[in-house]
Scaffold this motif. Structure first.
Motif, PDB file in Angstrom:
ATOM      1  N   MET A  65     -18.408 -28.716   1.509  1.00 15.16           N
ATOM      2  CA  MET A  65     -17.601 -28.484   2.399  1.00 15.16           C
ATOM      3  C   MET A  65     -16.250 -28.113   1.669  1.00 15.16           C
ATOM      4  O   MET A  65     -15.578 -27.154   2.179  1.00 15.16           O
ATOM      5  CB  MET A  65     -17.217 -29.587   3.388  1.00 15.16           C
ATOM      6  N   ASN A  66     -16.036 -28.810   0.408  1.00 16.50           N
ATOM      7  CA  ASN A  66     -14.842 -28.305  -0.346  1.00 16.50           C
ATOM      8  C   ASN A  66     -15.026 -26.848  -0.717  1.00 16.50           C
ATOM      9  O   ASN A  66     -13.967 -26.467  -1.105  1.00 16.50           O
ATOM     10  CB  ASN A  66     -14.875 -29.493  -1.652  1.00 16.50           C
ATOM     11  N   PHE A  67     -16.369 -26.596  -1.272  1.00 11.72           N
ATOM     12  CA  PHE A  67     -16.435 -25.307  -1.688  1.00 11.72           C
ATOM     13  C   PHE A  67     -16.462 -24.109  -0.647  1.00 11.72           C
ATOM     14  O   PHE A  67     -15.797 -23.167  -0.994  1.00 11.72           O
ATOM     15  CB  PHE A  67     -17.650 -25.000  -2.671  1.00 11.72           C
ATOM     16  N   ALA A  68     -16.754 -24.520   0.357  1.00 11.25           N
ATOM     17  CA  ALA A  68     -16.970 -23.454   1.691  1.00 11.25           C
ATOM     18  C   ALA A  68     -15.837 -23.201   2.371  1.00 11.25           C
ATOM     19  O   ALA A  68     -15.454 -22.075   2.997  1.00 11.25           O
ATOM     20  CB  ALA A  68     -18.345 -23.889   2.344  1.00 11.25           C
ATOM     21  N   THR A  69     -15.392 -24.491   2.838  1.00  8.63           N
ATOM     22  CA  THR A  69     -14.251 -24.614   4.029  1.00  8.63           C
ATOM     23  C   THR A  69     -12.771 -23.904   3.388  1.00  8.63           C
ATOM     24  O   THR A  69     -12.425 -24.109   2.419  1.00  8.63           O
ATOM     25  CB  THR A  69     -13.809 -26.053   4.515  1.00  8.63           C
ATOM     26  N   GLY A  70     -12.522 -22.807   4.335  1.00  5.87           N
ATOM     27  CA  GLY A  70     -11.060 -22.105   3.833  1.00  5.87           C
ATOM     28  C   GLY A  70     -11.290 -20.888   3.051  1.00  5.87           C
ATOM     29  O   GLY A  70     -10.569 -20.390   2.801  1.00  5.87           O
TER      30      GLY A  70
ATOM     31  N   GLY B  66     -13.631 -17.223   2.530  1.00  7.39           N
ATOM     32  CA  GLY B  66     -14.264 -16.291   3.403  1.00  7.39           C
ATOM     33  C   GLY B  66     -15.706 -16.165   3.554  1.00  7.39           C
ATOM     34  O   GLY B  66     -16.463 -16.995   2.731  1.00  7.39           O
ATOM     35  N   ILE B  67     -16.303 -15.250   3.994  1.00  8.75           N
ATOM     36  CA  ILE B  67     -17.843 -15.256   4.547  1.00  8.75           C
ATOM     37  C   ILE B  67     -18.351 -15.179   3.107  1.00  8.75           C
ATOM     38  O   ILE B  67     -19.651 -15.745   3.090  1.00  8.75           O
ATOM     39  CB  ILE B  67     -17.887 -14.134   5.381  1.00  8.75           C
ATOM     40  N   PRO B  68     -18.004 -14.140   2.138  1.00  8.44           N
ATOM     41  CA  PRO B  68     -18.960 -14.208   0.843  1.00  8.44           C
ATOM     42  C   PRO B  68     -19.100 -15.163   0.219  1.00  8.44           C
ATOM     43  O   PRO B  68     -20.205 -15.830  -0.503  1.00  8.44           O
ATOM     44  CB  PRO B  68     -18.045 -13.186   0.159  1.00  8.44           C
ATOM     45  N   GLU B  69     -17.868 -16.211   0.103  1.00 10.17           N
ATOM     46  CA  GLU B  69     -17.911 -17.615  -0.538  1.00 10.17           C
ATOM     47  C   GLU B  69     -18.649 -18.325   0.260  1.00 10.17           C
ATOM     48  O   GLU B  69     -19.571 -19.155  -0.380  1.00 10.17           O
ATOM     49  CB  GLU B  69     -16.533 -17.933  -0.727  1.00 10.17           C
ATOM     50  N   VAL B  70     -18.848 -18.537   1.489  1.00  9.18           N
ATOM     51  CA  VAL B  70     -19.918 -19.408   2.255  1.00  9.18           C
ATOM     52  C   VAL B  70     -21.288 -18.953   2.010  1.00  9.18           C
ATOM     53  O   VAL B  70     -21.963 -19.656   1.791  1.00  9.18           O
ATOM     54  CB  VAL B  70     -19.466 -19.137   3.800  1.00  9.18           C
ATOM     55  N   ILE B  71     -21.507 -17.679   1.885  1.00 12.06           N
ATOM     56  CA  ILE B  71     -22.803 -17.018   1.879  1.00 12.06           C
ATOM     57  C   ILE B  71     -23.412 -17.655   0.344  1.00 12.06           C
ATOM     58  O   ILE B  71     -24.525 -17.975   0.051  1.00 12.06           O
ATOM     59  CB  ILE B  71     -22.832 -15.662   1.900  1.00 12.06           C
ATOM     60  N   ILE B  72     -22.392 -17.315  -0.698  1.00 13.68           N
ATOM     61  CA  ILE B  72     -22.456 -17.934  -2.111  1.00 13.68           C
ATOM     62  C   ILE B  72     -22.922 -19.429  -2.112  1.00 13.68           C
ATOM     63  O   ILE B  72     -24.016 -19.828  -2.571  1.00 13.68           O
ATOM     64  CB  ILE B  72     -21.640 -17.556  -3.095  1.00 13.68           C
ATOM     65  N   CYS B  73     -22.135 -20.099  -1.342  1.00 17.40           N
ATOM     66  CA  CYS B  73     -22.362 -21.593  -1.363  1.00 17.40           C
ATOM     67  C   CYS B  73     -23.747 -22.005  -0.749  1.00 17.40           C
ATOM     68  O   CYS B  73     -24.698 -22.825  -1.263  1.00 17.40           O
ATOM     69  CB  CYS B  73     -21.466 -22.490  -0.666  1.00 17.40           C
ATOM     70  N   ILE B  74     -24.273 -21.338   0.233  1.00 14.27           N
ATOM     71  CA  ILE B  74     -25.661 -21.482   0.950  1.00 14.27           C
ATOM     72  C   ILE B  74     -26.586 -21.074   0.080  1.00 14.27           C
ATOM     73  O   ILE B  74     -27.737 -21.716  -0.232  1.00 14.27           O
ATOM     74  CB  ILE B  74     -25.688 -21.082   2.122  1.00 14.27           C
TER      75      ILE B  74
END
Length: 213
Positions: A138-143, A145-153
């Motif tokens: 959540m620290n990596f993904a929250t706040g 953009g979509i590309p960063e969230v996709i990268i985290c997952i």
């Protein structure tokens, strides 16, 4: 593109340190001792898949969770940073963190209740997808953009695949590197986690200083 690659590398190191598939392999072997190879393979796949689903949901629903409970990102970073730091400190000291690794009693209770698959508990939660992993995700993904969230997952999915491979080839792997190497690697991962936790606290304090509460 360079920033996203750098972010992906940071996420990979963070997840690898918190999941620590090398140190988790002996735990998996202990929990599945005496189980048929086919069933052991099933447990390895199920546990990593469940951990992936759990962490992915927290990555995707981070904003919703924060809004629902009125949590600010700086507050979560400070709390999450402290949690990750404590896990790293225990690993650096050569101890199993109670926040991330189940106790001997918890493991025994899981084995004493065959109707509750050990793929769910304690493997998926808390070993693979426990509080420290969720806080890191959540620290990596929250706040972001979509590309960063996709990268985290995606990165976490890759780590789950790596973890599964370690579980399936655990006996040969541990025989090859030895118990001492596992302890050294775990302490190195602990140092990385302690640094990540400290950085998260710094970011949280800096962000909190800019909030108009």
């Amino acid at each position: 593109m360079t920033e996203l690659l750098s972010f992906a590398a940071t996420v990979f190191v963070g997840f690898f340190a918190i999941m620590n598939p090398i140190a988790n392999t002996p735990i998996f072997l202990g929990l599945t001792h005496g189980i048929e190879p086919a069933e052991k393979r099933k447990i390895a796949i199920q546990s990593n898949f469940l951990a992936f689903v759990i962490v992915s949901l927290f990555c995707l629903l981070g904003h919703v969770i924060f809004s629902l409970f009125g949590i600010t990102l700086p507050a979560f970073r400070i709390a999450g940073g402290i949690l990750v730091f404590l896990i790293g400190k225990d690993m650096l000291s050569g101890n199993n963190s109670e926040l991330h690794t189940p106790s001997v009693e918890d493991n025994q209770r899981s084995l004493d209740h065959p109707h509750v698959s050990i793929a769910i508990s304690p493997l998926a939660v808390p070993i693979l997808g426990g509080p420290g992993t969720i806080a890191t995700a959540m620290n990596f993904a929250t706040g972001k953009g979509i590309p960063e969230v996709i990268i985290c997952i995606t990165v976490f999915g890759v780590l789950c695949g790596i973890s599964c491979l370690f579980f399936l080839s655990g006996e040969r792997f541990l025989h090859y590197i030895g118990e001492s190497a596992v302890k050294v690697i775990s302490r190195m991962m602990g140092l990385i986690l302690a640094v990540i936790g400290t950085q998260l606290v710094i970011q949280g304090v800096y962000g909190a200083s800019k909030l108009n509460l």
